[in-house]
Design a protein around this motif. Structure first.
Motif, mmCIF file in Angstrom:
data_model
loop_
_atom_site.group_PDB
_atom_site.id
_atom_site.type_symbol
_atom_site.label_atom_id
_atom_site.label_comp_id
_atom_site.label_asym_id
_atom_site.label_seq_id
_atom_site.Cartn_x
_atom_site.Cartn_y
_atom_site.Cartn_z
ATOM 1 N N THR A 148 0.841 -1.190 0.000
ATOM 2 C CA THR A 148 0.000 0.000 0.000
ATOM 3 C C THR A 148 0.879 1.245 0.000
ATOM 4 O O THR A 148 2.036 1.204 0.423
ATOM 5 C CB THR A 148 -0.921 0.040 1.231
ATOM 6 N N ILE A 149 0.307 2.353 -0.487
ATOM 7 C CA ILE A 149 1.020 3.634 -0.495
ATOM 8 C C ILE A 149 0.284 4.602 0.409
ATOM 9 O O ILE A 149 -0.955 4.681 0.380
ATOM 10 C CB ILE A 149 1.101 4.211 -1.920
ATOM 11 N N ALA A 215 5.675 3.460 -0.373
ATOM 12 C CA ALA A 215 4.992 2.189 -0.558
ATOM 13 C C ALA A 215 5.459 1.250 0.549
ATOM 14 O O ALA A 215 6.665 1.092 0.759
ATOM 15 C CB ALA A 215 5.324 1.601 -1.928
ATOM 16 N N PHE A 216 4.499 0.642 1.254
ATOM 17 C CA PHE A 216 4.813 -0.186 2.416
ATOM 18 C C PHE A 216 4.433 -1.641 2.173
ATOM 19 O O PHE A 216 3.357 -1.945 1.635
ATOM 20 C CB PHE A 216 4.058 0.311 3.654
ATOM 21 N N LEU A 223 9.180 0.187 1.086
ATOM 22 C CA LEU A 223 9.883 -0.430 -0.030
ATOM 23 C C LEU A 223 10.316 0.586 -1.080
ATOM 24 O O LEU A 223 11.258 0.343 -1.837
ATOM 25 C CB LEU A 223 8.993 -1.490 -0.686
ATOM 26 N N ALA A 224 9.625 1.702 -1.157
ATOM 27 C CA ALA A 224 9.973 2.783 -2.082
ATOM 28 C C ALA A 224 9.419 4.071 -1.506
ATOM 29 O O ALA A 224 8.405 4.062 -0.794
ATOM 30 C CB ALA A 224 9.414 2.528 -3.474
ATOM 31 N N ALA A 225 10.078 5.189 -1.799
ATOM 32 C CA ALA A 225 9.647 6.462 -1.228
ATOM 33 C C ALA A 225 10.047 7.611 -2.141
ATOM 34 O O ALA A 225 10.892 7.464 -3.031
ATOM 35 C CB ALA A 225 10.263 6.662 0.163
ATOM 36 N N GLY A 226 9.444 8.766 -1.906
ATOM 37 C CA GLY A 226 9.773 9.985 -2.632
ATOM 38 C C GLY A 226 9.120 11.170 -1.950
ATOM 39 O O GLY A 226 8.368 11.008 -0.979
ATOM 40 N N HIS A 227 9.395 12.375 -2.450
ATOM 41 C CA HIS A 227 8.858 13.570 -1.800
ATOM 42 C C HIS A 227 8.666 14.689 -2.811
ATOM 43 O O HIS A 227 9.152 14.612 -3.945
ATOM 44 C CB HIS A 227 9.789 14.049 -0.686
ATOM 45 N N ALA A 254 4.945 3.728 -9.012
ATOM 46 C CA ALA A 254 3.710 3.860 -8.240
ATOM 47 C C ALA A 254 3.800 5.007 -7.248
ATOM 48 O O ALA A 254 2.842 5.776 -7.066
ATOM 49 C CB ALA A 254 3.413 2.551 -7.515
ATOM 50 N N VAL A 255 4.957 5.157 -6.596
ATOM 51 C CA VAL A 255 5.138 6.271 -5.661
ATOM 52 C C VAL A 255 5.148 7.599 -6.413
ATOM 53 O O VAL A 255 4.554 8.587 -5.965
ATOM 54 C CB VAL A 255 6.430 6.079 -4.837
#
Length: 306
Positions: A148-149, A215-216, A223-227, A254-255
């Motif tokens: 999920t995100i 994304a968790f 598992l993935a991230a951004g800002h 997806a993120v």
């Protein structure tokens, strides 16, 4: 006065977003953003684009409000008037502050600056830009089962690990699956709590100066991230990174899509990004991003202040 071009809006963003975190010091035709508190330092660059009051009140640097034409001014012809002495003055101030000698600017707006910076002995790297077509639909991207995100708030229990994730992702460049996973992520997260980094970031999330999404996995591991940092209805999405052991699952895309959608829903009309690898550009192109010029910066300079 006509509508500002896309290039104008990106210039306005680079001139505005640091003001939520830094003071601007002027050095003739150059400007240096000096960090007011803890965090990564900002850059120097041309000062021909700068925020101005929009009507009776100045628009906040951290606000996503304001139409495309609000709050922009230019000091005249660009790419002219900068000298080696101006660059030397900025570098001397950076050394005095104990920060990296970093510069960042749009190649197409100030083309003459590259030769001057390289003549000063600083290697210049290119980061092509892409912008999201404002009319392009951006549906949620597919995710692995159970992933999920979510957008994080300042008290999110996953914050330390999400902030740690780019450290591992960018230390292992490329898109291939790598060895760093949950154990390494937990170790870096623990260090960021201990050194105060996590507490430094919390206020920027509270004020909306920074939006962070990840994304968790079902067990809560990011598992993935951004800002992104919104400023005057414009934003650059950055820091998209995937845990090396979780690559090749579409998590970064997806993120990215989730952040762009969130930005649009919160008043941002211009969404752009920079990339370093052609493989990544192809992913963003499938999401609806198109070429939008080139940012130049000092090779290997630290990530811009956040």
């Amino acid at each position: 006065m006509g509508e500002p071009t896309l290039r104008d809006r990106i210039e306005l963003y680079y001139a505005s977003v640091p003001l939520g975190f830094a003071d601007a010091e002027e050095f003739g035709p150059l400007r240096l953003f000096v960090r007011k508190g803890e965090g990564a330092p900002y850059y120097g660059g041309p000062n021909h684009a700068y925020p101005v009051p929009a009507g009776p009140a100045r628009v906040s640097a951290g606000s996503a409000s304001g139409g495309p034409a609000a709050g922009f001014a230019s000091s005249g012809p660009v790419g002219t008037g900068i000298t080696a002495a101006d660059i030397a003055r900025v570098r001397a101030r950076q050394r005095e502050l104990g920060v990296a000698e970093s510069f960042e600017w749009l190649a197409e707006v100030t083309p003459s600056l590259r030769a001057l910076v390289e003549a000063a002995g600083l290697p210049v790297a290119e980061r092509p830009l892409m912008v999201l077509d404002p009319h392009h639909p951006l549906p949620p991207q597919p995710l692995p089962e159970g992933v999920t995100i979510r957008v994080l708030d300042a008290d999110d229990p996953g914050l330390p690990a999400v902030l740690a994730l780019p450290r591992l992702a960018f230390a292992d460049v490329g898109t291939a699956v790598g060895p760093a996973g949950r154990a390494e992520l937990a170790a870096v997260a623990e260090k960021l709590v201990a050194d105060g980094t996590v507490e430094t970031i919390r206020p920027t999330l509270l004020t909306g100066h920074k939006v962070l999404a990840a994304a968790f996995a079902p067990d809560g591991t990011p598992l993935a991230a951004g800002h992104y940092h919104p400023a005057r209805g414009i934003t650059e999405i950055g820091g998209i990174g995937t845990l090396p052991t979780a690559r090749r699952q579409g998590l970064g895309a997806a993120v990215m899509a989730a952040l762009a959608t969130h930005a649009r829903e919160h008043g941002v009309h211009t969404v752009f990004l920079a990339y370093a690898e052609a493989a990544v550009a192809r992913i963003y192109a499938r999401l609806g991003f198109r070429p939008a010029g080139t940012t130049l910066l000092i090779a290997d300079q630290p990530a811009r202040g956040q």
